[in-house]
Design a protein around this motif. Structure first.
Motif, PDB file in Angstrom:
ATOM      1  N   GLN A 176       0.798  -1.220   0.000  1.00  0.00           N
ATOM      2  CA  GLN A 176       0.000   0.000   0.000  1.00  0.00           C
ATOM      3  C   GLN A 176       0.836   1.278   0.000  1.00  0.00           C
ATOM      4  O   GLN A 176       0.284   2.368   0.091  1.00  0.00           O
ATOM      5  CB  GLN A 176      -0.950  -0.008   1.205  1.00  0.00           C
ATOM      6  N   SER A 177       2.153   1.146  -0.093  1.00  0.00           N
ATOM      7  CA  SER A 177       3.016   2.325  -0.098  1.00  0.00           C
ATOM      8  C   SER A 177       3.368   2.731  -1.519  1.00  0.00           C
ATOM      9  O   SER A 177       3.996   1.954  -2.256  1.00  0.00           O
ATOM     10  CB  SER A 177       4.310   2.050   0.676  1.00  0.00           C
ATOM     11  N   PRO A 178       2.981   3.935  -1.959  1.00  0.00           N
ATOM     12  CA  PRO A 178       3.296   4.361  -3.327  1.00  0.00           C
ATOM     13  C   PRO A 178       4.797   4.382  -3.617  1.00  0.00           C
ATOM     14  O   PRO A 178       5.209   4.156  -4.751  1.00  0.00           O
ATOM     15  CB  PRO A 178       2.698   5.770  -3.408  1.00  0.00           C
ATOM     16  N   ILE A 179       5.605   4.670  -2.591  1.00  0.00           N
ATOM     17  CA  ILE A 179       7.053   4.791  -2.780  1.00  0.00           C
ATOM     18  C   ILE A 179       7.752   3.446  -2.621  1.00  0.00           C
ATOM     19  O   ILE A 179       8.564   3.036  -3.458  1.00  0.00           O
ATOM     20  CB  ILE A 179       7.645   5.813  -1.796  1.00  0.00           C
ATOM     21  N   PHE A 180       7.441   2.720  -1.559  1.00  0.00           N
ATOM     22  CA  PHE A 180       8.226   1.540  -1.201  1.00  0.00           C
ATOM     23  C   PHE A 180       7.657   0.226  -1.732  1.00  0.00           C
ATOM     24  O   PHE A 180       8.300  -0.813  -1.601  1.00  0.00           O
ATOM     25  CB  PHE A 180       8.374   1.467   0.321  1.00  0.00           C
ATOM     26  N   ARG A 181       6.479   0.244  -2.380  1.00  0.00           N
ATOM     27  CA  ARG A 181       5.902  -1.018  -2.839  1.00  0.00           C
ATOM     28  C   ARG A 181       6.715  -1.653  -3.961  1.00  0.00           C
ATOM     29  O   ARG A 181       6.586  -2.863  -4.219  1.00  0.00           O
ATOM     30  CB  ARG A 181       4.461  -0.808  -3.283  1.00  0.00           C
ATOM     31  N   ARG A 182       7.568  -0.879  -4.615  1.00  0.00           N
ATOM     32  CA  ARG A 182       8.394  -1.462  -5.683  1.00  0.00           C
ATOM     33  C   ARG A 182       9.397  -2.474  -5.123  1.00  0.00           C
ATOM     34  O   ARG A 182       9.980  -3.251  -5.880  1.00  0.00           O
ATOM     35  CB  ARG A 182       9.111  -0.352  -6.438  1.00  0.00           C
ATOM     36  N   THR A 183       9.637  -2.448  -3.811  1.00  0.00           N
ATOM     37  CA  THR A 183      10.553  -3.413  -3.192  1.00  0.00           C
ATOM     38  C   THR A 183       9.813  -4.636  -2.666  1.00  0.00           C
ATOM     39  O   THR A 183      10.424  -5.506  -2.044  1.00  0.00           O
ATOM     40  CB  THR A 183      11.316  -2.765  -2.020  1.00  0.00           C
ATOM     41  N   ARG A 184       8.509  -4.719  -2.923  1.00  0.00           N
ATOM     42  CA  ARG A 184       7.698  -5.802  -2.348  1.00  0.00           C
ATOM     43  C   ARG A 184       8.206  -7.185  -2.758  1.00  0.00           C
ATOM     44  O   ARG A 184       8.246  -8.114  -1.947  1.00  0.00           O
ATOM     45  CB  ARG A 184       6.241  -5.621  -2.779  1.00  0.00           C
TER      46      ARG A 184
END
Length: 256
Positions: A123-131
């Motif tokens: 749900q994080s616009p910034i950190f979701r790319r590291t999911r």
């Protein structure tokens, strides 16, 4: 048996986001809270916290694991790797092989070892790319725990952390409420009789789009920008810091 609890890691374990001006670094944090829980049941409990913000996994291993073993702990909590996952490139397999060797050293000391999965940033616009990286990290961590006989606090599955009030203003570290909840989650792994009550929140106030954009812009200027600058310059928010509680100490009551 007297509990000797040693906490290892980065800002997560140091306590960033949970201010207390009367304590070292002006922080309390979930690990301090766990020590207080333990001391409430056993006044002889001793506690040390070697965690320092900004540390990557290899730094945690190199700087903290042997000093922790030298304290002859009966309980160790360790969370490391979150700062590595946020880097542009990472070899997770190599990194987790080193983590495995460190966990083996800790469990071989006779201590109960508690590990943490990484948080689901969907749900994080910034950190979701590291999911995706975090999911791989978690699976390798589960294997380490299975092989080494360590306990796991499964941060990935804690849905209550999807509420923004569980996070500090920097959106990267837990708030005081988040730290208090994490302390309860850790205790639930350590003591079967420890009950974790569901967090109850009032509905969030509705924000107009312009207000949300202003908040996002202020956050980017005050927190995201400096964070990116540290990544580019190779500096760390933990440069020059020493551990908050480098030696075992008795925990008499909260804040002491």
């Amino acid at each position: 048996m007297t509990i000797r609890y040693v906490a290892l890691g980065d800002s997560f374990t140091e306590g960033v986001g949970d201010p207390d001006p009367g304590l070292p670094h002006g922080l309390r944090g979930w690990a301090d809270r766990v020590a207080e829980f333990l001391a409430a049941n056993d006044p002889d409990t001793q506690y040390a916290n070697l965690a320092i913000r900004g540390r990557k996994l290899r730094q945690v291993i190199d700087e903290q694991v042997q000093p922790a073993i030298d304290l002859d702990p009966t309980l160790v909590t360790i969370y490391a790797g979150g700062n590595d996952i946020l880097r542009p490139s990472i070899d997770i397999d190599d990194l987790m092989a080193e983590y495995d060797a460190a966990v083996e050293r800790l469990t071989s000391s006779g201590a109960t070892v508690v590990l943490f999965t990484g948080f689901d940033t969907a749900q994080s616009p910034i950190f979701r790319r590291t999911r995706g990286r975090t999911a791989i990290y978690n699976e390798l961590l589960r294997e380490i725990a299975d092989v080494r006989g360590a306990l796991i606090v499964d941060y990935w599955r804690f849905d209550e952390y999807n509420d923004p009030r569980m996070w500090d203003i920097d959106r990267l570290h837990m708030s005081s409420m988040g730290h208090a909840t994490m302390a309860n989650r850790v205790m639930a792994q350590l003591r079967a009789d420890h009950v974790v009550e569901a967090s109850e929140f009032d509905p969030l106030p509705t924000r107009r789009r312009i207000e949300a954009l202003r908040d996002d812009a202020a956050w980017a200027w005050n927190y995201l920008g400096p964070w990116v600058k540290r990544r580019v310059t190779g500096t760390s928010s933990g440069d020059g810091l020493s551990p908050r509680w480098p030696h075992l100490r008795h925990v008499d009551s909260p804040g002491q």
